[in-house]
Write a protein that holds these residues in place. Structure first.
Motif, PDB file in Angstrom:
ATOM      1  N   ASP A   1      22.928   8.014  -5.156  1.00 52.50           N
ATOM      2  CA  ASP A   1      21.915   8.956  -5.589  1.00 52.50           C
ATOM      3  C   ASP A   1      21.826   8.744  -7.214  1.00 52.50           C
ATOM      4  N   LEU A   2      20.859   8.313  -7.731  1.00 51.97           N
ATOM      5  CA  LEU A   2      20.699   7.994  -9.002  1.00 51.97           C
ATOM      6  C   LEU A   2      20.069   9.434  -9.854  1.00 51.97           C
ATOM      7  N   LYS A   3      21.074   9.998 -10.654  1.00 50.28           N
ATOM      8  CA  LYS A   3      20.607  11.020 -11.108  1.00 50.28           C
ATOM      9  C   LYS A   3      19.367  11.163 -12.122  1.00 50.28           C
ATOM     10  N   GLY A   4      18.392  11.952 -11.965  1.00 52.66           N
ATOM     11  CA  GLY A   4      17.201  11.940 -12.721  1.00 52.66           C
ATOM     12  C   GLY A   4      16.108  11.064 -12.048  1.00 52.66           C
ATOM     13  N   VAL A   5      16.537  10.299 -10.947  1.00 59.92           N
ATOM     14  CA  VAL A   5      15.544   9.534 -10.106  1.00 59.92           C
ATOM     15  C   VAL A   5      15.332   9.991  -8.876  1.00 59.92           C
ATOM     16  N   GLY A   6      16.652  10.024  -8.044  1.00 61.20           N
ATOM     17  CA  GLY A   6      16.753  10.320  -6.616  1.00 61.20           C
ATOM     18  C   GLY A   6      17.637   9.526  -5.847  1.00 61.20           C
TER      19      GLY A   6
ATOM     20  N   VAL B   1      16.330  12.558 -20.240  1.00 59.95           N
ATOM     21  CA  VAL B   1      16.449  13.722 -19.203  1.00 59.95           C
ATOM     22  C   VAL B   1      17.826  14.515 -19.476  1.00 59.95           C
ATOM     23  N   ALA B   2      17.218  15.829 -19.217  1.00 54.44           N
ATOM     24  CA  ALA B   2      18.337  17.109 -19.529  1.00 54.44           C
ATOM     25  C   ALA B   2      19.679  16.563 -18.936  1.00 54.44           C
ATOM     26  N   ASP B   3      20.751  17.173 -19.639  1.00 55.71           N
ATOM     27  CA  ASP B   3      21.935  16.868 -19.353  1.00 55.71           C
ATOM     28  C   ASP B   3      22.496  17.650 -17.911  1.00 55.71           C
ATOM     29  N   ASP B   4      21.985  18.660 -17.733  1.00 57.08           N
ATOM     30  CA  ASP B   4      22.352  19.465 -16.521  1.00 57.08           C
ATOM     31  C   ASP B   4      21.489  18.652 -15.295  1.00 57.08           C
TER      32      ASP B   4
ATOM     33  N   SER C   1       0.633  -1.301   0.130  1.00 58.81           N
ATOM     34  CA  SER C   1       0.007   0.034  -0.087  1.00 58.81           C
ATOM     35  C   SER C   1       0.932   1.235  -0.063  1.00 58.81           C
ATOM     36  N   GLU C   2       2.207   1.029   0.376  1.00 59.36           N
ATOM     37  CA  GLU C   2       2.901   2.451   0.241  1.00 59.36           C
ATOM     38  C   GLU C   2       3.791   2.772  -1.010  1.00 59.36           C
ATOM     39  N   ILE C   3       3.686   1.709  -1.947  1.00 65.59           N
ATOM     40  CA  ILE C   3       4.349   1.799  -3.062  1.00 65.59           C
ATOM     41  C   ILE C   3       3.592   2.966  -3.914  1.00 65.59           C
ATOM     42  N   THR C   4       4.237   4.023  -4.254  1.00 66.75           N
ATOM     43  CA  THR C   4       3.730   4.883  -5.166  1.00 66.75           C
ATOM     44  C   THR C   4       4.024   4.796  -6.593  1.00 66.75           C
ATOM     45  N   GLU C   5       5.233   4.307  -7.008  1.00 62.42           N
ATOM     46  CA  GLU C   5       5.554   4.340  -8.305  1.00 62.42           C
ATOM     47  C   GLU C   5       6.203   3.116  -8.479  1.00 62.42           C
ATOM     48  N   VAL C   6       6.319   2.589  -9.470  1.00 62.68           N
ATOM     49  CA  VAL C   6       7.138   1.652  -9.967  1.00 62.68           C
ATOM     50  C   VAL C   6       7.631   1.650 -11.557  1.00 62.68           C
ATOM     51  N   ILE C   7       9.042   2.010 -11.457  1.00 62.91           N
ATOM     52  CA  ILE C   7       9.771   2.676 -12.491  1.00 62.91           C
ATOM     53  C   ILE C   7      10.734   1.555 -13.282  1.00 62.91           C
ATOM     54  N   LYS C   8      10.660   1.240 -14.544  1.00 66.69           N
ATOM     55  CA  LYS C   8      11.730   0.728 -15.181  1.00 66.69           C
ATOM     56  C   LYS C   8      12.821   1.757 -15.858  1.00 66.69           C
ATOM     57  N   VAL C   9      13.862   1.534 -15.145  1.00 67.05           N
ATOM     58  CA  VAL C   9      14.936   2.694 -15.579  1.00 67.05           C
ATOM     59  C   VAL C   9      15.919   2.009 -16.350  1.00 67.05           C
ATOM     60  N   ASN C  10      16.203   2.760 -17.635  1.00 70.47           N
ATOM     61  CA  ASN C  10      17.423   2.502 -18.472  1.00 70.47           C
ATOM     62  C   ASN C  10      17.935   3.809 -19.039  1.00 70.47           C
ATOM     63  N   GLY C  11      19.004   3.568 -19.877  1.00 68.13           N
ATOM     64  CA  GLY C  11      19.362   4.842 -20.426  1.00 68.13           C
ATOM     65  C   GLY C  11      20.828   5.068 -19.696  1.00 68.13           C
ATOM     66  N   ARG C  12      21.148   6.308 -19.422  1.00 69.27           N
ATOM     67  CA  ARG C  12      22.310   6.918 -18.795  1.00 69.27           C
ATOM     68  C   ARG C  12      22.390   6.891 -17.250  1.00 69.27           C
ATOM     69  N   LEU C  13      22.858   5.734 -17.046  1.00 71.00           N
ATOM     70  CA  LEU C  13      22.820   5.759 -15.386  1.00 71.00           C
ATOM     71  C   LEU C  13      23.974   6.357 -14.776  1.00 71.00           C
TER      72      LEU C  13
END
Length: 275
Positions: A119-124, A174-177, A88-100
């Motif tokens: 710290d996964l940039k672009g995710v948190g 996701v933006a480079d910055d 019940s506490e899960i708010t998002e399930v995200i499959k992440v790929n690309g520039r890790l």
């Protein structure tokens, strides 16, 4: 249902790294120092054995990593720890790929294994426990996110139990910055890193060829031990510094090159070329 990520690559690489690094360091210290140097030998071996113990625990963490779907929620097991995320506490399930772009706060990784807080940039900020980052699934639950690398069937089960749709995030979009500077795209960093590896390898090859039968003092082997220790120190710290002060990371590797060249010159002056 229990899901165990594919671990073979990470387990084998972990064993090979430990055998090479700790085997060389411990053998080198024992070989270089005689009975009259017992105190100094223990001063050097103590930290080496302590590091080996920590490394063994981290390796066992990989061996014991598994994900479980229980009635209470998703359970992530790593070594003696259990992280339970209620469905019940899960708010998002995200499959992440690309520039890790991962910045380690307190974590460990080698090919086929990653564990700890990053710290996964672009995710948190995420607690990651997995093997194949191409299969990275980020589960957000309140202020804490967890990253795992489960099978496709287990991903579908998580979506069903949490009643959350699996979304796909391609970090190339996701933006480079936001992504920030990436080590594997920095030719200066990679160049300095490669030169350090070559320096260590050259010292090993040189001593392997010319030291046996040279009659030189065995303590020269300590130069190789120190070279490996400095390389390991820089591996851990330069990658962290890079994300905050890139020049400092370059400086660490540059200092490593200077030290290794100095060690090589000293080795040559002691051992010679067998002429």
């Amino acid at each position: 249902m229990v899901c165990k990520p594919v671990k073979l690559r990470g387990l084998l690489v972990g064993i090979l790294l430990a055998a090479f690094f700790f085997g060389t360091v411990i053998w080198g210290i024992k070989y270089a120092l005689g009975p009259e140097d017992k105190t100094f030998e223990m001063m050097l071996l103590g930290p080496a054995y302590a590091m080996l113990l920590v490394y063994t625990c981290l390796w066992l963490g990989l061996a014991t990593t598994k994900y479980m779907a229980s009635n209470d929620g998703l359970v992530i097991a790593w070594l003696h720890k259990r992280y339970t995320i209620p469905w019940s506490e899960i708010t998002e399930v995200i499959k992440v790929n690309g520039r890790l772009n991962l910045i380690s706060f307190l974590g460990v990784s080698w090919p086929g294994y990653i564990a700890g807080t990053y710290d996964l940039k672009g995710v948190g900020t995420c607690k990651l426990f997995g093997t194949d980052l191409e299969q990275l699934l980020v589960i957000k639950a309140g202020p804490i996110s967890f990253g795992i690398t489960p099978s496709r069937e287990f991903i579908e089960l998580i979506a069903e139990r949490s009643q959350r749709e699996v979304t796909v995030l391609d970090l190339y979009d996701v933006a480079d910055d936001i992504i920030g500077k990436m080590i594997n795209e920095d030719l200066v960093y990679l160049g300095l890193f490669a030169i350090n590896i070559l320096c260590v390898v050259f010292i090993m090859i040189y001593l392997g060829i010319f030291f046996p039968g040279s009659g030189a003092d065995p303590t020269v082997i300590l130069l190789l031990v120190l070279s490996l220790a400095i390389f390991a120190f820089n591996m851990v710290n330069a990658s962290r510094l890079y994300h905050y002060i890139p020049v400092a990371a370059y400086g660490l590797w540059l200092v490593g090159i200077i030290i290794n060249i100095t060690f090589l010159v000293i080795s040559i002056s002691i051992v010679g070329f067998g002429f």
